[in-house]
Scaffold this motif. Structure first.
Motif, PDB file in Angstrom:
ATOM      1  N   PHE A  57      -8.562   1.990  -5.515  1.00 51.52           N
ATOM      2  CA  PHE A  57      -9.337   0.900  -4.926  1.00 51.52           C
ATOM      3  C   PHE A  57      -8.554   0.229  -3.802  1.00 51.52           C
ATOM      4  CE2 PHE A  57     -11.750   0.187  -9.147  1.00 51.52           C
ATOM      5  CZ  PHE A  57     -12.784   0.992  -8.721  1.00 51.52           C
ATOM      6  N   LEU A  58      -7.273  -0.033  -4.048  1.00 49.54           N
ATOM      7  CA  LEU A  58      -6.460  -0.748  -3.070  1.00 49.54           C
ATOM      8  C   LEU A  58      -6.246   0.078  -1.810  1.00 49.54           C
ATOM      9  CD1 LEU A  58      -3.943  -2.251  -5.615  1.00 49.54           C
ATOM     10  CD2 LEU A  58      -5.410  -3.594  -4.099  1.00 49.54           C
ATOM     11  N   VAL A  59      -6.008   1.368  -1.987  1.00 51.54           N
ATOM     12  CA  VAL A  59      -5.831   2.244  -0.828  1.00 51.54           C
ATOM     13  C   VAL A  59      -7.135   2.325  -0.041  1.00 51.54           C
ATOM     14  CG1 VAL A  59      -5.363   4.607  -0.094  1.00 51.54           C
ATOM     15  CG2 VAL A  59      -3.984   3.559  -1.918  1.00 51.54           C
TER      16      VAL A  59
ATOM     17  N   LEU B  34      -1.392   5.389   7.616  1.00 51.66           N
ATOM     18  CA  LEU B  34      -1.001   4.016   7.315  1.00 51.66           C
ATOM     19  C   LEU B  34       0.090   3.562   8.272  1.00 51.66           C
ATOM     20  CD1 LEU B  34      -1.585   1.727   5.302  1.00 51.66           C
ATOM     21  CD2 LEU B  34       0.224   2.650   3.855  1.00 51.66           C
ATOM     22  N   VAL B  35       1.086   4.420   8.496  1.00 45.15           N
ATOM     23  CA  VAL B  35       2.170   4.099   9.414  1.00 45.15           C
ATOM     24  C   VAL B  35       1.674   3.977  10.833  1.00 45.15           C
ATOM     25  CG1 VAL B  35       4.316   4.956  10.435  1.00 45.15           C
ATOM     26  CG2 VAL B  35       3.958   5.111   7.962  1.00 45.15           C
ATOM     27  N   HIS B  36       0.890   4.951  11.282  1.00 48.45           N
ATOM     28  CA  HIS B  36       0.398   4.939  12.666  1.00 48.45           C
ATOM     29  C   HIS B  36      -0.527   3.763  12.917  1.00 48.45           C
ATOM     30  CE1 HIS B  36       1.204   9.503  13.385  1.00 48.45           C
ATOM     31  NE2 HIS B  36       2.299   8.782  13.302  1.00 48.45           N
ATOM     32  N   GLY B  37      -1.360   3.445  11.923  1.00 51.75           N
ATOM     33  CA  GLY B  37      -2.255   2.294  12.071  1.00 51.75           C
ATOM     34  C   GLY B  37      -1.498   1.003  12.211  1.00 51.75           C
ATOM     35  N   THR B  38      -0.411   0.860  11.430  1.00 57.22           N
ATOM     36  CA  THR B  38       0.419  -0.342  11.510  1.00 57.22           C
ATOM     37  C   THR B  38       1.089  -0.435  12.865  1.00 57.22           C
ATOM     38  OG1 THR B  38       0.843  -0.213   9.143  1.00 57.22           O
ATOM     39  CG2 THR B  38       2.326  -1.581  10.449  1.00 57.22           C
ATOM     40  N   ASN B  39       1.606   0.707  13.354  1.00 52.46           N
ATOM     41  CA  ASN B  39       2.272   0.706  14.657  1.00 52.46           C
ATOM     42  C   ASN B  39       1.296   0.385  15.782  1.00 52.46           C
ATOM     43  OD1 ASN B  39       4.677   1.384  13.450  1.00 52.46           O
ATOM     44  ND2 ASN B  39       4.502   3.589  13.846  1.00 52.46           N
TER      45      ASN B  39
ATOM     46  N   ARG C  22       0.412   9.286  -5.871  1.00 52.37           N
ATOM     47  CA  ARG C  22       0.602  10.735  -5.691  1.00 52.37           C
ATOM     48  C   ARG C  22       0.823  11.458  -7.028  1.00 52.37           C
ATOM     49  NH1 ARG C  22       2.469  13.926  -1.267  1.00 52.37           N
ATOM     50  NH2 ARG C  22       3.076  12.036  -0.140  1.00 52.37           N
ATOM     51  N   PRO C  23       1.874  11.112  -7.806  1.00 49.87           N
ATOM     52  CA  PRO C  23       2.080  11.854  -9.065  1.00 49.87           C
ATOM     53  C   PRO C  23       0.953  11.652 -10.075  1.00 49.87           C
ATOM     54  CG  PRO C  23       3.570   9.973  -8.945  1.00 49.87           C
ATOM     55  CD  PRO C  23       2.946  10.114  -7.596  1.00 49.87           C
ATOM     56  N   MET C  24       0.326  10.470 -10.061  1.00 45.39           N
ATOM     57  CA  MET C  24      -0.750  10.216 -11.006  1.00 45.39           C
ATOM     58  C   MET C  24      -1.977  11.074 -10.693  1.00 45.39           C
ATOM     59  SD  MET C  24       0.249   7.956 -13.274  1.00 45.39           S
ATOM     60  CE  MET C  24       1.720   8.996 -13.209  1.00 45.39           C
ATOM     61  N   PHE C  25      -2.334  11.169  -9.403  1.00 43.68           N
ATOM     62  CA  PHE C  25      -3.508  11.976  -9.056  1.00 43.68           C
ATOM     63  C   PHE C  25      -3.206  13.464  -9.170  1.00 43.68           C
ATOM     64  CE2 PHE C  25      -7.029  13.275  -6.052  1.00 43.68           C
ATOM     65  CZ  PHE C  25      -8.033  12.981  -6.962  1.00 43.68           C
TER      66      PHE C  25
ATOM     67  N   LEU D 220       0.821  -1.202   0.000  1.00 43.20           N
ATOM     68  CA  LEU D 220       0.000   0.000   0.000  1.00 43.20           C
ATOM     69  C   LEU D 220       0.861   1.261   0.000  1.00 43.20           C
ATOM     70  CD1 LEU D 220      -2.846  -1.034   2.439  1.00 43.20           C
ATOM     71  CD2 LEU D 220      -3.104  -0.439   0.044  1.00 43.20           C
ATOM     72  N   ARG D 221       1.957   1.234   0.744  1.00 41.90           N
ATOM     73  CA  ARG D 221       2.874   2.385   0.727  1.00 41.90           C
ATOM     74  C   ARG D 221       3.409   2.607  -0.680  1.00 41.90           C
ATOM     75  NH1 ARG D 221       5.233   0.117   5.615  1.00 41.90           N
ATOM     76  NH2 ARG D 221       4.459   1.231   7.447  1.00 41.90           N
ATOM     77  N   GLN D 222       3.759   1.520  -1.347  1.00 42.11           N
ATOM     78  CA  GLN D 222       4.266   1.628  -2.719  1.00 42.11           C
ATOM     79  C   GLN D 222       3.192   2.182  -3.649  1.00 42.11           C
ATOM     80  OE1 GLN D 222       5.589  -2.329  -3.602  1.00 42.11           O
ATOM     81  NE2 GLN D 222       7.258  -2.278  -2.108  1.00 42.11           N
TER      82      GLN D 222
END
Length: 222
Positions: A160-162, A212-217, A93-96, A85-87
């Motif tokens: 969709f994946l995000v 995403l990072v905080h949720g994982t932590n 980002r650049p696409m949107f 998901l990070r990838q």
């Protein structure tokens, strides 16, 4: 496999598109959780569709990496992968940003009416599910105005994946200071301000990466 009890296929559309939208809806609203197995017979019975359009729709979902297929073993909703998901966010980002830069000036009066409806639904009382619905609608407003349909399809797939991650982790969307980047993006679209829209998208992706990072932590600490 949990599916609605009532038939879900509307009329006057290609069956494979109905099936795709039906399964996608169950994934995005959390009815089909990551790892949940998808049974062809259940889908056929639910939508009144034959095997061929069901398999076509599932193959399309696999290409979008929302579904995993292991022949002779299972078909299931793809498990969540935080690193992947990070990838995806790095690519999204650049696409949107490209979509916003190209399409903001092309937004129609109808598009802006949709954005005003979205703005009315946002606020301190909005639930995570409501925020997700609005975010998806807002994304469609810009993506559907893109002249480059290859970029449009890529942004749709990554989005969709995000979104799937946040469907399964809705609390990560709650408690954001207002106005949120999503609020500011909607306002920029209504006002036709490309520069403000680009800034809002950058901030929105930053927020998603942070959550995403905080949720994982949090999950690892729990």
């Amino acid at each position: 496999m949990p599916v609605p009890s009532m038939p879900g296929r509307p009329s006057r559309r290609l069956v494979r598109d109905d099936v795709f939208d039906g399964i996608l809806g169950l994934i995005l609203d959390g009815t089909l959780a990551p790892g949940e197995r998808i049974n062809d017979a259940d889908v056929e019975a639910w939508l009144g569709a034959s095997r061929t359009p069901v398999r076509d729709a599932i193959a399309r979902l696999e290409r979008k990496r929302l579904v995993e297929i292991v022949p002779q073993r299972y078909t299931r909703v793809a498990p969540l992968d935080t690193e992947r998901l990070r990838q995806h966010l790095e690519v999204l980002r650049p696409m949107f940003l490209l979509a916003v830069e190209e399409a903001t000036s092309r937004l129609t009066a109808e598009d802006k009416a949709v954005l005003r409806e979205c703005r009315a639904r946002l606020g301190s009382e909005a639930t995570a599910q409501e925020i997700l619905v609005v975010a998806r609608t807002v994304g469609h407003v810009w993506i559907d105005r893109l002249a480059n349909k290859h970029v449009s399809q890529l942004v749709h797939s990554l989005g969709f994946l995000v979104m799937l991650h946040f469907v399964q982790n809705p609390r990560e969307l709650i408690g954001v200071e207002t106005p949120t980047p999503l609020d500011r993006l909607v306002d920029a679209g209504i006002n036709g301000n490309t520069e403000d829209a680009l800034t809002a998208v950058d901030d929105l992706i930053d927020l998603l990466e942070e959550r995403l990072v905080h949720g994982t932590n949090d999950a690892s600490e729990g």
